[in-house]
Design an enzyme around this catalytic site. Structure first.
Site, short mmCIF file in Angstrom:
data_model
loop_
_atom_site.label_atom_id
_atom_site.label_comp_id
_atom_site.label_asym_id
_atom_site.label_seq_id
_atom_site.Cartn_x
_atom_site.Cartn_y
_atom_site.Cartn_z
N CYS A 1 76.44 116.02 -12.26
CA CYS A 1 77.01 117.31 -11.89
C CYS A 1 77.46 118.11 -13.10
CB CYS A 1 78.19 117.08 -10.95
SG CYS A 1 77.74 115.99 -9.62
N GLU A 2 76.53 118.45 -13.97
CA GLU A 2 76.82 119.29 -15.13
C GLU A 2 75.54 120.03 -15.48
OE1 GLU A 2 78.80 117.98 -18.56
OE2 GLU A 2 79.73 116.26 -17.59
N GLU B 1 68.43 101.24 -44.99
CA GLU B 1 69.05 101.05 -43.66
C GLU B 1 68.38 101.92 -42.61
OE1 GLU B 1 73.01 102.47 -44.41
OE2 GLU B 1 73.62 100.70 -45.51
N PRO B 2 67.09 101.76 -42.39
CA PRO B 2 66.45 102.60 -41.37
C PRO B 2 66.79 102.13 -39.96
CG PRO B 2 64.84 101.07 -42.29
CD PRO B 2 66.14 100.82 -43.02
N GLY B 3 67.04 103.06 -39.08
CA GLY B 3 67.29 102.73 -37.68
C GLY B 3 66.25 103.41 -36.80
N ARG B 4 66.32 104.75 -36.80
CA ARG B 4 65.48 105.53 -35.90
C ARG B 4 63.99 105.24 -36.08
NH1 ARG B 4 67.10 110.62 -33.97
NH2 ARG B 4 68.56 110.71 -35.71
N GLY C 1 67.66 107.16 -42.48
CA GLY C 1 67.52 108.59 -42.25
C GLY C 1 66.11 109.15 -42.17
N ARG D 1 70.65 112.44 -25.79
CA ARG D 1 70.24 113.21 -26.97
C ARG D 1 69.91 114.69 -26.68
NH1 ARG D 1 66.60 112.50 -29.98
NH2 ARG D 1 67.78 112.73 -31.90
#
Ligand code: LLP
Length: 425
Positions: A350-351, A279-282, A243, A318
């Site tokens: 197309c959004e 548990e770092p990811g980012r 986190g 994101r």
């Protein structure tokens, strides 16, 4: 340790990944693509590892952030464990050569099949999130003929002060068991014959840019450790989750460093003599990756100019999903002193949601120019899709002056041939 050591830098006006000029990769693999720096991945892993030095610990990379085999192998070779949240991630970790005793299994909805897979292949621990899951784990462990090592994820009811979609530590979230019920749930776990209770797990959210919520949560875990030990449970391992946030807009955000975070961990739970997992990811993968795209058109609209890129929301979701900010920089550096102009930066899907940034100030760009989305290494490629039948974009790993395609772009035929036609058609 100096902040901002960066392996994506301009050299003679050309953005490089380590020693490789990005236009060279673009010419070879086409755009858009993701590119990762080995040096940044390793550096970030090492910062966490060193932040916990002197304490028995394992940094388990949250591979949901970026799970390409080459990335996993890079980190595993440096000693990383893995935090997995699905049978697929477990198999990916094993395929990358990570031993079972360095894999932790998190997640609220592990199925009996996923549990069986991990118990048969070897697992460091399950982070259990509910009583029904505990019952299933106990049953499957019995069938496989092993005892399952577990921690129980507690929900400390702490406000992580992050985006609502990535906060997990409040009592209204689906994660963990309420800390107030911990004694009761640990008692149940201890009564189940095929479970081996070894510790406590907590994870309060992602992209936290302040240490205060971690401090509150870890203090609660420390108190709970004493309480549960008093009840006769063995608490020898604390999984403190991931986190820690990263700077997305460089120069105006300064999240705490892994060293600050490590010091906080030692201060709050260091006296308990537990083995520590994080548990770092980012933070490991985020700033180790960029998405490189090309300007297809510059379109003048009513009172605004649009940069239409060949990358879209299906490639990097994101901004659409979390209103996330990504720095977007030209691959060929703008001349000093050139006047910036506001662009709405969009993809071809197309959004209207396929908008990366509104009124972003950029040096003027033209069709054919390359731009880099910074901080796209985490939750970029892994969250991409083939919406609009746009092929999953390739991933490239750089190592010094070498680079390799680590996931190729599928051909249209490959995409189409994944479908099968029923016999009545
Ligand atoms: N451990 C658990 C149990 C998690 O649920 C997560 C992330 C992590 C570790 C890693 O957290 P990190 O260190 O990466 O913050 N897709 C979102 C982020 C979702 C995070 C989900 N859980 C985004 O793009 O911002």
């Amino acid at each position: 340790m100096a902040r901002g050591m960066d392996h994506f830098l301009y050299r003679d006006g050309v953005l490089h990944a380590e020693d490789v000029p990005l236009p060279e990769i673009a010419a070879a693999v086409g755009t858009p693509f993701y590119v990762y720096s080995t040096a940044t991945l390793l550096r970030h892993f090492t910062l966490f590892d060193e932040a916990l030095s002197g304490t028995e610990h394992l940094v388990c990379y949250a591979m949901k952030a970026a799970s390409n085999q080459a990335i996993l192998k890079t980190l595993a070779a440096a000693g990383a464990g893995m935090d997995v949240v699905s049978g697929g991630e477990y198999m990916r970790a094993k395929a990358a050569g990570v031993p079972g005793d360095k894999i932790v299994f998190s997640g609220v909805g592990k199925t009996a099949d996923e549990i069986r897979l991990a118990l048969s292949g070897g697992i460091r621990q399950f982070n259990v999130e509910s009583e029904p899951e505990m019952e299933v784990l106990n049953r499957v462990a019995g069938e496989v003929g092993v005892r399952a090592p577990i921690t129980i994820r507690v929900n400390p009811d702490v406000d992580a002060k992050t985006h609502a979609k990535i906060a997990t530590g409040k009592s209204e979230n689906k994660f963990g068991i309420p800390i107030a019920r911990a004694r009761e749930v640990y008692a149940l776990a201890a009564s189940l014959p095929n479970l081996d209770v070894i510790g406590i797990d907590v994870h309060i959210g992602s992209q936290l840019t302040d240490l205060a919520p971690f401090e509150l949560a870890y203090q609660k875990v420390a108190e709970l450790t004493e309480t549960l030990r008093g009840d006769g449970h063995t608490i020898k391992r604390l999984d403190l989750g991931g986190g820690l946030g990263i700077p997305y807009a460089r120069n105006n955000e300064a999240p705490p460093l892994p060293s600050d975070y490590g010091a906080l961990i030692k201060r709050t739970v260091g006296h308990l003599g537990c083995e520590i997992e994080i548990e770092p990811g980012r933070l490991i993968a985020g700033n180790a990756g960029c998405m490189i795209t090309q300007v297809i058109y510059v379109k003048s609209g009513e009172g605004r100019d649009f940069l239409i890129l060949d990358g879209a929301m299906n490639d990097l979701i994101r901004p659409a999903m979390y209103e996330a900010y990504h720095d977007i920089v030209p691959v060929l550096e703008a001349d000093a002193g050139v006047e910036q102009t506001p662009y709405d930066i969009v993809g071809p899907v197309c959004e209207s949601g396929d908008t990366f940034a509104k009124q972003r100030m950029m040096a003027p760009l033209n069709a054919g120019d390359l731009v880099a989305f910074r901080s796209a290494g985490a939750y970029g490629a892994v969250m991409s899709s083939e919406y609009n039948t746009r092929p999953l974009i390739p991933e490239v790993l750089v190592h010094g002056d070498q680079y390799a395609v680590i996931r190729a772009r599928p051909t249209f035929d490959e995409m189409i041939n994944r479908d099968t036609i029923p016999e009545w058609l």
